[in-house]
Design an enzyme around this catalytic site. Structure first.
Site, PDB file in Angstrom:
ATOM      1  N   GLU A   1       1.513   3.748  -3.443  1.00 36.68           N
ATOM      2  CA  GLU A   1       1.186   5.168  -3.332  1.00 36.68           C
ATOM      3  C   GLU A   1       2.392   6.036  -3.708  1.00 36.68           C
ATOM      4  OE1 GLU A   1      -1.691   6.520  -2.832  1.00 36.68           O
ATOM      5  OE2 GLU A   1      -0.830   8.558  -2.862  1.00 36.68           O
TER       6      GLU A   1
ATOM      7  N   HIS B   1       0.826  -1.205   0.000  1.00 33.84           N
ATOM      8  CA  HIS B   1       0.000   0.000   0.000  1.00 33.84           C
ATOM      9  C   HIS B   1       0.868   1.266   0.000  1.00 33.84           C
ATOM     10  CE1 HIS B   1      -3.746   2.212   1.308  1.00 33.84           C
ATOM     11  NE2 HIS B   1      -2.805   3.079   1.652  1.00 33.84           N
TER      12      HIS B   1
ATOM     13  N   LYS C   1       3.141   5.905  -7.482  1.00 29.76           N
ATOM     14  CA  LYS C   1       2.189   6.706  -8.269  1.00 29.76           C
ATOM     15  C   LYS C   1       2.578   8.182  -8.235  1.00 29.76           C
ATOM     16  CE  LYS C   1      -1.562   5.129  -6.299  1.00 29.76           C
ATOM     17  NZ  LYS C   1      -2.985   5.080  -5.893  1.00 29.76           N
ATOM     18  N   ASN C   2       2.898   8.677  -7.037  1.00 28.55           N
ATOM     19  CA  ASN C   2       3.292  10.085  -6.918  1.00 28.55           C
ATOM     20  C   ASN C   2       4.568  10.369  -7.690  1.00 28.55           C
ATOM     21  OD1 ASN C   2       1.206  11.063  -5.225  1.00 28.55           O
ATOM     22  ND2 ASN C   2       2.167  10.128  -3.459  1.00 28.55           N
TER      23      ASN C   2
HETATM   24  C1  W6P Z   1       6.738  14.477  -5.965  1.00 27.70           C
HETATM   25  C2  W6P Z   1       5.792  14.697  -4.821  1.00 27.70           C
HETATM   26  C3  W6P Z   1       5.879  13.375  -4.126  1.00 27.70           C
HETATM   27  C4  W6P Z   1       5.259  12.912  -2.986  1.00 27.70           C
HETATM   28  C5  W6P Z   1       5.530  11.626  -2.534  1.00 27.70           C
HETATM   29  C6  W6P Z   1       6.404  10.813  -3.218  1.00 27.70           C
HETATM   30  C7  W6P Z   1       7.048  11.270  -4.367  1.00 27.70           C
HETATM   31  C8  W6P Z   1       6.773  12.552  -4.812  1.00 27.70           C
HETATM   32  N1  W6P Z   1       7.278  13.221  -5.932  1.00 27.70           N
HETATM   33  O1  W6P Z   1       7.012  15.300  -6.828  1.00 27.70           O
END
Ligand code: W6P
Length: 413
Positions: free
Chosen positions: A244, A240, A247-248
């Site tokens: 997440e 999980h 994906k970000n």
């Molecule tokens: C980004 C913003 C973020 C949050 C969490 C994980 C990776 C990333 N990359 O630009």
């Protein structure tokens, strides 16, 4: 006046009674040791008390929510689910653990409770939206909601862990792998979970953007050089978190290089130490401004406006949603952590820490008491640091102009 009042009064004393007990955190090792013994009676006797305690503790905190949030229909609905489940658990208080029928009913009841609560996160998020749409939310209220949701979702994670464990060990649910003890994998292959999460995020990313960055994974097993890195953990929780984060990271990379044919890969560093397992995921997605980084873990900012009625459902990689704050709770649940460091103009590092030792991986549980109660009542944020806002000059901050020190004159000239 309220319809719910008589119901509340009848179970209110029981909520009060059980909320005076502290929850008993279990370590991953305890889950494993217990799961290997497979004593259904012991599990039943432990859970009927422990679930009542954990439910009552968080029900008391729901009662402390800002009144205008408590009045939102979605929040009232969630509250009614908790009351029903608490009552159902209490009914087993006098049941005889030696009767097979009692144990069977309990198991079935737990599964019904789990299903009843499956939509809690979404419904609570709707409640926050209902509040935003109908009220101006003050900073103090926002702080209370942030504090509450962290504790509320952590409580929920822990209750679901207990229920899943009992249902997998004693019910007709089958563990997803014969090696697993309930939902715990005593030999969880961390790099396999990383690759799995990457592949599934890549699938969504390709579908939406027709492109996706690759993965470079490097690992260091310091105590046992060269050996695969494994941990005693709940693979679904780790998945999980990583899904997440991927994906970000992917979204940031693809949107940062709209025309590129070769996207810079996501670099993952996996390290096994003596105390911590560290997973560092680095993207070159351009990073985020330091002034916005505090918003990443805020429920109130990440709660996107509801899609329009005609609405096409939101993009699979869009918005941070509740993904990051919930992922951090999953990491913290067994005393790990999730930290995001961003470098504006370059990219972002997300760090996941897990405990190496299953005996140190204790559940982290919210406790209802005077201290937690204070957080809902206290006025926070007295202005004891200078503001970063330069203009206009003001005598705000609760001081009258006569209290402002008078600038000394005649120094140095
Ligand atoms: C980004 C913003 C973020 C949050 C969490 C994980 C990776 C990333 N990359 O630009």
């Amino acid at each position: 006046m309220k319809v719910t009042k008589p119901l509340f009064d009848s179970i209110g004393k029981f909520v009060d009674y059980y909320s005076r007990f502290n929850p008993s955190p279990l370590s991953i090792k305890k889950f494993i040791d217990f799961g290997r013994k497979k004593c259904e009676k012991t599990s039943f006797v432990f859970l009927r008390k422990e679930l009542a305690v954990r439910l009552a503790n968080i029900m008391q905190e729901i009662n402390l929510l800002p009144e205008n949030l408590l009045r939102m229909p979605s929040v009232a609905l969630v509250q009614s689910w908790y009351r029903s489940s608490f009552e159902e658990i209490l009914k087993f208080g006098k049941a005889d653990e030696n009767e097979k029928k009692v144990l069977e009913d309990f198991c079935e009841k737990l599964i019904r409770i789990r299903n009843r609560h499956s939509g809690v996160v979404q419904t609570m998020a709707n409640g926050v939206l209902e509040l935003k749409e109908t009220h101006r939310v003050e900073q103090h209220t926002e702080h209370s909601i942030q504090y509450f949701l962290n504790r509320f979702y952590m409580s929920r994670i822990s209750i679901r862990m207990l229920i899943n464990q009992h249902a997998l060990l004693f019910g007709s649910d089958m563990p997803s792998h014969p090696r697993h003890i309930g939902c715990v994998d005593p030999n969880c292959d961390v790099s396999a979970v990383i690759r799995d999460a990457f592949e599934n995020a890549k699938f969504l990313c390709d579908q939406y953007y027709l492109a996706s960055p690759g993965l470079r994974l490097e690992q260091f097993n310091t105590p046992q050089p060269g050996a695969p890195i494994s941990v005693v953990y709940v693979p679904s929780h780790l998945y999980h978190i990583l899904f997440e984060l991927f994906k970000n990271a992917m979204r940031a990379v693809v949107e940062n290089y709209p025309e590129a044919e070769a996207l810079p890969p996501i670099n993952v560093l996996l390290v096994n130490g003596n105390e911590d397992i560290t997973i560092k995921m680095s993207d070159r997605g351009g990073g985020i401004k330091r002034s916005l980084s505090h918003l990443l873990f805020q429920y109130m900012y990440s709660t996107a406006p509801r899609p329009s009625v005609s609405g096409i459902s939101s993009a699979p990689l869009a918005g941070y949603g509740y993904g990051l704050p919930l992922s951090r709770l999953y990491a913290r649940y067994f005393h790990g952590d999730l930290i995001v460091n961003s470098y504006e103009g370059y990219g972002t590092d997300a760090l996941v820490y897990l405990k190496v030792l299953s005996s140190e991986a204790n559940e982290l549980l919210p406790v209802f008491n005077k201290t937690s109660t204070k957080h809902y009542k206290a006025v926070i944020g007295s202005h004891d640091w200078s503001s970063s806002i330069v203009s206009p000059p003001s005598n705000a901050q609760g001081k009258t102009s006569t209290e402002q020190p008078v600038e000394p004159v005649g120094i140095g000239n």
